[in-house]
Write an enzyme that holds these catalytic residues in place. Structure first.
Site, PDB file in Angstrom:
ATOM      1  N   GLU A  26      51.387 -43.798  67.522  1.00 48.22           N
ATOM      2  CA  GLU A  26      51.000 -42.446  67.954  1.00 48.22           C
ATOM      3  C   GLU A  26      52.144 -41.449  67.713  1.00 48.22           C
ATOM      4  OE1 GLU A  26      48.919 -42.240  71.617  1.00 48.22           O
ATOM      5  OE2 GLU A  26      48.944 -40.053  71.669  1.00 48.22           O
ATOM      6  N   GLU A  54      52.011 -40.668  64.093  1.00 52.00           N
ATOM      7  CA  GLU A  54      50.856 -39.801  63.833  1.00 52.00           C
ATOM      8  C   GLU A  54      51.165 -38.371  64.268  1.00 52.00           C
ATOM      9  OE1 GLU A  54      47.604 -40.450  66.511  1.00 52.00           O
ATOM     10  OE2 GLU A  54      46.112 -39.579  65.149  1.00 52.00           O
ATOM     11  N   GLU A  64      35.278 -48.501  78.618  1.00 46.66           N
ATOM     12  CA  GLU A  64      35.916 -48.445  77.294  1.00 46.66           C
ATOM     13  C   GLU A  64      35.665 -49.742  76.503  1.00 46.66           C
ATOM     14  OE1 GLU A  64      40.300 -47.043  75.812  1.00 46.66           O
ATOM     15  OE2 GLU A  64      40.264 -48.863  77.011  1.00 46.66           O
ATOM     16  N   CYS A  82      47.921 -44.090  85.975  1.00 45.52           N
ATOM     17  CA  CYS A  82      47.274 -45.390  86.227  1.00 45.52           C
ATOM     18  C   CYS A  82      47.730 -46.067  87.511  1.00 45.52           C
ATOM     19  CB  CYS A  82      47.554 -46.352  85.092  1.00 45.52           C
ATOM     20  SG  CYS A  82      46.944 -45.793  83.534  1.00 45.52           S
ATOM     21  N   GLU A 131      32.748 -48.675  69.393  1.00 44.38           N
ATOM     22  CA  GLU A 131      33.933 -48.607  68.518  1.00 44.38           C
ATOM     23  C   GLU A 131      34.780 -49.878  68.638  1.00 44.38           C
ATOM     24  OE1 GLU A 131      33.044 -46.289  70.691  1.00 44.38           O
ATOM     25  OE2 GLU A 131      33.217 -44.280  69.836  1.00 44.38           O
ATOM     26  N   LYS A 171      38.265 -48.557  82.179  1.00 43.42           N
ATOM     27  CA  LYS A 171      38.491 -49.545  81.112  1.00 43.42           C
ATOM     28  C   LYS A 171      37.283 -50.471  80.968  1.00 43.42           C
ATOM     29  CE  LYS A 171      42.705 -48.440  79.779  1.00 43.42           C
ATOM     30  NZ  LYS A 171      42.903 -47.865  78.456  1.00 43.42           N
ATOM     31  N   CYS A 217      44.804 -42.495  75.408  1.00 43.71           N
ATOM     32  CA  CYS A 217      44.837 -43.838  76.017  1.00 43.71           C
ATOM     33  C   CYS A 217      44.015 -43.922  77.294  1.00 43.71           C
ATOM     34  CB  CYS A 217      46.273 -44.283  76.263  1.00 43.71           C
ATOM     35  SG  CYS A 217      47.252 -43.063  77.122  1.00 43.71           S
ATOM     36  N   SER A 220      44.437 -38.191  69.669  1.00 39.58           N
ATOM     37  CA  SER A 220      45.100 -39.162  68.805  1.00 39.58           C
ATOM     38  C   SER A 220      44.052 -40.149  68.284  1.00 39.58           C
ATOM     39  CB  SER A 220      46.155 -39.923  69.611  1.00 39.58           C
ATOM     40  OG  SER A 220      46.586 -41.044  68.890  1.00 39.58           O
TER      41      SER A 220
HETATM   42 FE1  HC1 Z   1      46.959 -47.746  81.915  1.00 40.39          FE
HETATM   43 FE2  HC1 Z   1      47.463 -47.803  79.385  1.00 40.39          FE
HETATM   44  S1  HC1 Z   1      48.962 -47.064  80.976  1.00 40.39           S
HETATM   45  S2  HC1 Z   1      45.829 -46.508  80.334  1.00 40.39           S
HETATM   46  O1  HC1 Z   1      46.922 -46.434  82.953  1.00 40.39           O
HETATM   47  O2  HC1 Z   1      47.924 -46.468  78.121  1.00 40.39           O
HETATM   48  O3  HC1 Z   1      44.494 -49.169  82.704  1.00 40.39           O
HETATM   49  O4  HC1 Z   1      48.483 -49.559  83.739  1.00 40.39           O
HETATM   50  O5  HC1 Z   1      46.828 -50.373  80.545  1.00 40.39           O
HETATM   51  O6  HC1 Z   1      45.391 -49.029  77.598  1.00 40.39           O
HETATM   52  O7  HC1 Z   1      49.600 -49.658  78.376  1.00 40.39           O
HETATM   53  C1  HC1 Z   1      45.420 -48.551  82.546  1.00 40.39           C
HETATM   54  C2  HC1 Z   1      47.925 -48.849  83.136  1.00 40.39           C
HETATM   55  C3  HC1 Z   1      47.009 -49.236  80.618  1.00 40.39           C
HETATM   56  C4  HC1 Z   1      46.225 -48.578  78.226  1.00 40.39           C
HETATM   57  C5  HC1 Z   1      48.781 -48.983  78.697  1.00 40.39           C
END
Ligand code: HC1
Ligand code: SF4
Length: 567
Positions: free
Chosen positions: A277, A280, A359, A501, A364, A356, A297, A317
């Site tokens: 990233e 990028e 997600e 998070c 995708e 998550k 993320c 991103s």
């Molecule tokens: Fe997260 Fe991430 S920091 S988003 O909060 O970018 O869930 O802990 O796993 O994918 O690394 C969550 C935390 C995590 C992603 C990373």
């Protein structure tokens, strides 16, 4: 004079907004469902009642303190009124407590016990309504709602969404998604913040523990855990540790006892993400295109952009989240490394985040019908599984992550708090741009608690402008200001959950007032225990590029680590 008398004892006012705050300052925890210090005052549950001499009984959350007031918090009448309130809630509640997902942390149960409610004197008036199971991340059970409205205020005041709100009046009053739809059919972004403030089991995360048990107990399956950064500073709370206690070692020992074949650190993939990233971002910046660059993320933020600001999809991103990068990488690389066919490898991600779960199910991130991440469980669910197996968490000797995918730098760990992604990107890009080792590792300018922060850094005669946002209502405000030309940035980090998070919807509920700060501090403490602090120094990530991925941003990296969100 600034003195108020609480139960005949003098207390000095110091800017408290209401009597409830003042009374709590004296060490008395008045009961309430609907008072959350971060949200507006609603005053509906009538549990925080107090008696003011000369004025009678009032709700303390909606009464400002005044000098000379004489306040009583537990007269006989108030104690009886509170009991009646709890009994009325219970008469309209599906009390299947032993099987309720919130049983460990239900405020209704806690208050019934605390206030000495030993019988319900009213007949049940509950007319059972269907449970809403339509979301991939949360479950809504209207039969347990106490109408405090905390969820609706969280969704609109902090997240700026309003996916759920009050509907109807009188006995029919309810908190519902708009237009009688199900929660999975409205603009809910799956952040799970409503489940944290819901005092009962009316809003809960959607569990996936059974699927994980099946995978762990099936001898044919090779089960791998991918553990997100923020889990390590909250899992201990489930076992009585203080907020933010770093219990990585015990957590890993517990995962081994549960039967995971390998336990890996998502922070490894966070280092990989920063390299992809950061590169990028530098490319976009030198070409002057798709700026500001927005992080991608946080899956709740991505969904929010898709719903509410689709014109910004191109500014996200193209990097997958660290977790999804990890899933794709493990499914592609691990079968060769451990000599097990791909279909027998199951990746379980363990995260602080309910979004998550959504997600991992996105098209995708599924290939040939096989998802890159097979199951997503949260910190709360991991705690349940450890308890179910009878594992004595506090007595475990610490163990370590497995290699090579358990190796990370502190930059990958701090991803779990607001500002962490930006700091990691700074550690990478500033060294790259200056072509010499970083003079300092800590970018304290991007840390902090404020919901919108900004910082600029001069390098090679130009300035790079960063913004860090948490809470989607703050993101909305920032987007509006950018569109109006009132501010401009090159790089914007957005995390949906307040403070990032560490405070995700899948983290244990903690009533200590400063738990978010303590968890953030825990993450930085965890980071200090690492040898390396810059993502570009991660020897295992670098080896992965050399032996397998090829160039940063190259064909293999594009195929495995990047994606394109569509409108
Ligand atoms: Fe997260 Fe991430 S920091 S988003 O909060 O970018 O869930 O802990 O796993 O994918 O690394 C969550 C935390 C995590 C992603 C990373
Ligand atoms: Fe609102 Fe988040 Fe709850 Fe969905 S999960 S209803 S977006 S607070």
């Amino acid at each position: 004079d600034t003195t108020v008398y609480i139960n005949n004892r003098p207390v000095v006012m110091e800017g408290e907004r209401n009597l409830l705050e003042l009374i709590r300052k004296t060490g008395i925890d008045l009961p309430t469902f609907c008072y959350q210090s971060d949200l507006s005052v609603y005053g509906s549950c009538r549990l925080c009642l107090v008696e003011i001499e000369g004025r009678g009984i009032v709700g303390s959350c909606s009464t400002p303190p005044e000098a000379g007031m004489r306040v009583h918090t537990h007269t006989e009448e108030i104690r009886e009124l509170r009991k009646i309130a709890i009994e009325l809630f219970l008469a309209n509640h599906d009390s299947n407590c032993p099987t309720c997902l919130k049983s460990d942390d239900c405020q209704l149960q806690n208050l019934a016990r605390r206030l000495g409610v030993d019988a319900v004197r009213f007949q049940s008036v509950l007319v059972k309504k269907p449970i809403d199971n339509s979301s991939p991340a949360i479950i809504r059970d209207p039969n347990k709602c106490v109408l405090c409205g905390d969820c609706a205020r969280m969704c609109s005041e902090i997240q700026g969404i309003g996916a759920i709100d009050f509907a109807h009046r009188g006995h029919d009053a309810a908190v519902l998604p708009a237009f009688g739809k199900k929660i999975g059919e409205v603009e809910c972004v799956n952040c799970g913040q409503c489940t944290i403030v819901c005092p009962t089991g009316s809003l809960c995360l959607k569990p996936e523990m059974e699927e994980v048990w099946k995978s762990l107990t099936d001898k044919q399956t090779y089960t791998v855990a991918a553990i997100a950064p923020a889990v390590r500073v909250a899992i201990g709370e489930i076992f009585g540790m203080e907020a933010g206690a770093v219990s990585t070692g015990q957590m890993l020992a517990a995962l081994k006892l549960l039967g995971f074949d390998q336990v890996y650190d998502v922070s490894f993939a966070a280092d990989l993400t920063t390299i992809e990233e950061g590169s990028e971002f530098l490319e976009r910046r030198s070409a002057g295109v798709r700026l500001p660059h927005f992080t991608s993320c946080c899956p709740a933020w991505v969904k929010y952009v898709e719903h509410f600001h689709p014109h910004l999809i191109g500014n996200l991103s193209t990097c997958k989240s660290p977790l999804q990068m990890f899933g794709a990488l493990l499914k592609d690389r691990l079968p060769d490394l451990v000599q097990i066919p791909r279909e027998r490898v199951k990746v379980v991600s363990i995260t602080p985040c309910t979004a998550k779960k959504f997600e991992a199910k996105r098209p995708e991130f599924t290939h040939d019908g096989i998802p890159d991440i097979d199951h997503v469980i949260t910190t709360i669910e991991l705690g349940r599984m450890i308890k179910a197996a009878g594992i004595q968490f506090n007595d475990l000797s610490p163990e370590s992550f497995d290699m090579p995918f358990g190796f990370s730098t502190s930059a990958g760990v701090i991803f779990g708090n607001s500002g962490g992604v930006t700091e990691a990107v700074l550690r990478f890009t500033m060294e790259k741009l200056s072509n010499k080792p970083l003079a300092k590792l800590d970018f304290v300018e991007v840390r902090g608690e404020s919901g919108i922060r900004e910082a600029s850094f001069d390098i090679g005669g130009s300035t790079i402008r960063f913004a860090i946002v948490h809470g989607l209502k703050n993101a909305k405000m920032l987007i509006t200001k950018i569109a109006a030309g009132k501010c401009a940035y090159d790089f914007v980090e957005v995390m949906a959950c307040p403070q990032g998070c560490i405070n995700g919807g899948g983290q244990p509920v903690n009533h200590v007032y400063n738990y978010k700060q303590l968890r953030t501090r825990g993450l930085f403490t965890a980071g200090k225990m690492f040898h390396l602090h810059k993502p570009q120094d991660n020897i295992m990530v670098n080896e992965c590029y050399q032996q397998y991925l090829g160039d940063v941003g190259g064909a293999k990296a594009q195929q495995l680590l990047h994606t394109h969100y569509k409108n």
